[in-house]
Scaffold this active site. Structure first.
Site, PDB file in Angstrom:
ATOM      1  N   LYS A 160      35.866  -3.181  26.652  1.00  0.00           N
ATOM      2  CA  LYS A 160      37.041  -2.703  25.979  1.00  0.00           C
ATOM      3  C   LYS A 160      37.128  -1.220  26.799  1.00  0.00           C
ATOM      4  O   LYS A 160      36.609  -0.668  27.831  1.00  0.00           O
ATOM      5  CB  LYS A 160      36.646  -2.608  24.734  1.00  0.00           C
ATOM      6  CG  LYS A 160      38.470  -1.529  23.449  1.00  0.00           C
ATOM      7  CD  LYS A 160      38.404  -1.206  22.332  1.00  0.00           C
ATOM      8  CE  LYS A 160      37.748   0.316  22.729  1.00  0.00           C
ATOM      9  NZ  LYS A 160      37.948   0.238  21.007  1.00  0.00           N
ATOM     10  N   HIS A 183      29.255   8.864  19.088  1.00  0.00           N
ATOM     11  CA  HIS A 183      29.681   8.360  20.917  1.00  0.00           C
ATOM     12  C   HIS A 183      28.938   9.983  21.332  1.00  0.00           C
ATOM     13  O   HIS A 183      26.884   9.631  21.633  1.00  0.00           O
ATOM     14  CB  HIS A 183      30.747   8.154  21.069  1.00  0.00           C
ATOM     15  CG  HIS A 183      30.942   7.610  22.143  1.00  0.00           C
ATOM     16  ND1 HIS A 183      31.511   6.900  23.016  1.00  0.00           N
ATOM     17  CD2 HIS A 183      30.070   7.255  22.991  1.00  0.00           C
ATOM     18  CE1 HIS A 183      31.840   6.673  24.056  1.00  0.00           C
ATOM     19  NE2 HIS A 183      30.658   6.312  24.459  1.00  0.00           N
ATOM     20  N   ARG A 186      35.745  11.076  16.728  1.00  0.00           N
ATOM     21  CA  ARG A 186      36.455  10.337  18.208  1.00  0.00           C
ATOM     22  C   ARG A 186      36.779  10.888  19.594  1.00  0.00           C
ATOM     23  O   ARG A 186      36.967  10.854  20.496  1.00  0.00           O
ATOM     24  CB  ARG A 186      37.662   8.900  18.418  1.00  0.00           C
ATOM     25  CG  ARG A 186      37.392   8.104  17.363  1.00  0.00           C
ATOM     26  CD  ARG A 186      38.115   6.896  16.645  1.00  0.00           C
ATOM     27  NE  ARG A 186      39.340   7.429  16.055  1.00  0.00           N
ATOM     28  CZ  ARG A 186      40.055   6.884  15.454  1.00  0.00           C
ATOM     29  NH1 ARG A 186      40.244   6.092  15.814  1.00  0.00           N
ATOM     30  NH2 ARG A 186      40.572   7.464  14.742  1.00  0.00           N
ATOM     31  N   GLN A 187      37.562  12.425  19.525  1.00  0.00           N
ATOM     32  CA  GLN A 187      38.093  12.938  20.151  1.00  0.00           C
ATOM     33  C   GLN A 187      36.339  14.368  19.667  1.00  0.00           C
ATOM     34  O   GLN A 187      36.601  15.298  18.940  1.00  0.00           O
ATOM     35  CB  GLN A 187      38.606  14.284  19.708  1.00  0.00           C
ATOM     36  CG  GLN A 187      39.221  15.482  20.686  1.00  0.00           C
ATOM     37  CD  GLN A 187      40.155  14.766  22.037  1.00  0.00           C
ATOM     38  OE1 GLN A 187      40.309  13.467  21.737  1.00  0.00           O
ATOM     39  NE2 GLN A 187      40.004  14.943  22.606  1.00  0.00           N
ATOM     40  N   ASP A 235      34.163  -3.947  13.171  1.00  0.00           N
ATOM     41  CA  ASP A 235      34.427  -2.754  13.849  1.00  0.00           C
ATOM     42  C   ASP A 235      34.022  -1.072  12.933  1.00  0.00           C
ATOM     43  O   ASP A 235      33.995  -1.927  12.179  1.00  0.00           O
ATOM     44  CB  ASP A 235      35.548  -2.441  15.166  1.00  0.00           C
ATOM     45  CG  ASP A 235      35.765  -1.948  15.913  1.00  0.00           C
ATOM     46  OD1 ASP A 235      34.721  -0.382  16.366  1.00  0.00           O
ATOM     47  OD2 ASP A 235      36.541  -1.495  16.844  1.00  0.00           O
TER      48      ASP A 235
HETATM   49  C1  R5P Z   1      36.583   3.351  19.004  1.00  0.00           C
HETATM   50  O1  R5P Z   1      35.909   3.772  19.690  1.00  0.00           O
HETATM   51  C2  R5P Z   1      36.589   2.673  17.329  1.00  0.00           C
HETATM   52  O2  R5P Z   1      35.366   2.121  17.506  1.00  0.00           O
HETATM   53  C3  R5P Z   1      37.266   1.939  17.167  1.00  0.00           C
HETATM   54  O3  R5P Z   1      37.235   0.779  17.922  1.00  0.00           O
HETATM   55  C4  R5P Z   1      37.975   2.329  17.501  1.00  0.00           C
HETATM   56  O4  R5P Z   1      38.960   3.669  17.273  1.00  0.00           O
HETATM   57  C5  R5P Z   1      39.903   1.299  16.730  1.00  0.00           C
HETATM   58  O5  R5P Z   1      41.088   1.807  17.005  1.00  0.00           O
HETATM   59  P1  R5P Z   1      42.348   1.166  17.397  1.00  0.00           P
HETATM   60  O6  R5P Z   1      42.885   0.429  16.166  1.00  0.00           O
HETATM   61  O7  R5P Z   1      43.507   2.064  17.184  1.00  0.00           O
HETATM   62  O8  R5P Z   1      42.765  -0.030  18.335  1.00  0.00           O
END
Ligand code: R5P
Length: 303
Positions: free
Chosen positions: A191, A129, A94-95, A218
């Site tokens: 979001k 991403h 994610r980073q 997710d």
């Molecule tokens: C974000 O880009 C991912 O797809 C998840 O939605 C995210 O990592 C969920 O993180 P958390 O449970 O901290 O909201």
């Protein structure tokens, strides 16, 4: 030529299922800490000419990374012909950009760290991403498996009249695939993340599930705030309790309780990270990928 699967202790259950399916021998890897916190890693010493497959899910990566490097190094010292890595969850994806001046791009740095240790990588639904493909990130053969068929199979069996919900545009890649296989409608929400534990979710104006069961899909649950924010938005619609289906059950402390308090019904995940919610096994696709990777390795001359 022997294939030896060396699992990290917490990945033992998945490793047993994978080893049986791909005809690998389950080998021994031990890991303990000295009083000062340093790791001592031990691998079995019968690895000469073996194709070694380390299985290590990379949640809590800072805790595991050194031990992983030590295990790979030990296997090579003992004469392994090749060393691959199955990391069903690949951390730090994610980073994938420097969001503020000076921030490390962890995805790039972690990829360099892993490829110094192993010859190939198999993972499951890495969080792609801004990085388009796993191949564009790694300089070793790197394969991303899709959990969508496994998630779809579970939802089709277990949830009557599902309506799938993805939290954000990034989730569309998973939600749309799963919805297509299940033959169910889906909605992707909007979001906005304000901070590590602060997430705002917006529903579309015409949001109407027509009494269907909401299934939140997710790739990762970490703090749980994303799914909690959706669950809070769903209150008042008079729908059946939402089912949460997650690929990687990273679950920071308290996240599972937070989902339950926010009204989640069943919370299930794959076994990419060993967790009490792991109800969907990825052993079949992982075993197939390992067998295919090793047949290519065997066809190539040893280096
Ligand atoms: C974000 O880009 C991912 O797809 C998840 O939605 C995210 O990592 C969920 O993180 P958390 O449970 O901290 O909201």
């Amino acid at each position: 030529m022997a294939t030896v699967l060396l699992p990290f202790p917490e990945d033992m259950r998945l490793a047993q299922a994978v080893a049986t399916r791909c005809g690998a021998r389950l080998g021994f890897m031990g890991w303990r800490h000295f009083p000062d916190g340093e790791s001592l890693v031990t691998v079995e010493d019968d690895l000469a000419d073996a194709d070694v497959v380390l299985l290590c899910s990379l949640n809590q990566p800072d805790r595991k990374a050194m031990a992983l490097r030590f295990a790979a190094h030990a296997a090579r010292e003992l004469g392994a012909r090749s060393v691959g890595l199955v990391a069903p969850y690949l951390a730090y994806m994610r980073q994938d950009a420097s969001f503020h001046p000076g921030e490390a791009i962890s995805a790039h740095a972690f990829a360099r760290f892993l490829e110094e240790a192993v010859d190939w990588l198999v993972t499951v639904d890495p969080h792609l991403h801004r990085i388009p493909t796993l191949d564009s990130l790694f300089r070793i053969p790197a394969q991303a498996l899709a959990a969508a068929p496994s998630l779809a199979g579970w939802i089709a069996r277990e949830v009557p009249r599902p309506h799938l919900i993805g939290p954000d545009s990034e989730s569309e890649q998973w939600v749309s695939e799963v919805a297509k296989s299940v033959g169910a409608p889906y909605t992707v929400l909007e979001k906005v993340r304000h901070g590590d534990r602060s997430v705002e979710i917006r529903l579309p104006r015409d949001f109407d599930l027509q009494g269907r069961t909401p299934v939140l899909v997710d790739d990762i649950v970490s703090s749980g705030r994303t799914l909690v924010a959706i669950l809070e938005q769903l209150r008042g619609f008079g729908l059946p309790a939402a089912v949460c289906v997650v690929i990687h059950a990273v679950f920071a402390d308290g996240a599972l309780d937070a989902l339950r308090e926010a009204g989640a019904g069943r919370v299930v995940s794959t076994d990419s990270v060993a967790h009490e919610s792991s109800a969907i096994s990825l052993a079949d696709p992982i075993a197939r990928a390992v067998a295919a990777r090793l047949s290519r390795t065997h066809a190539e001359p040893a280096t």
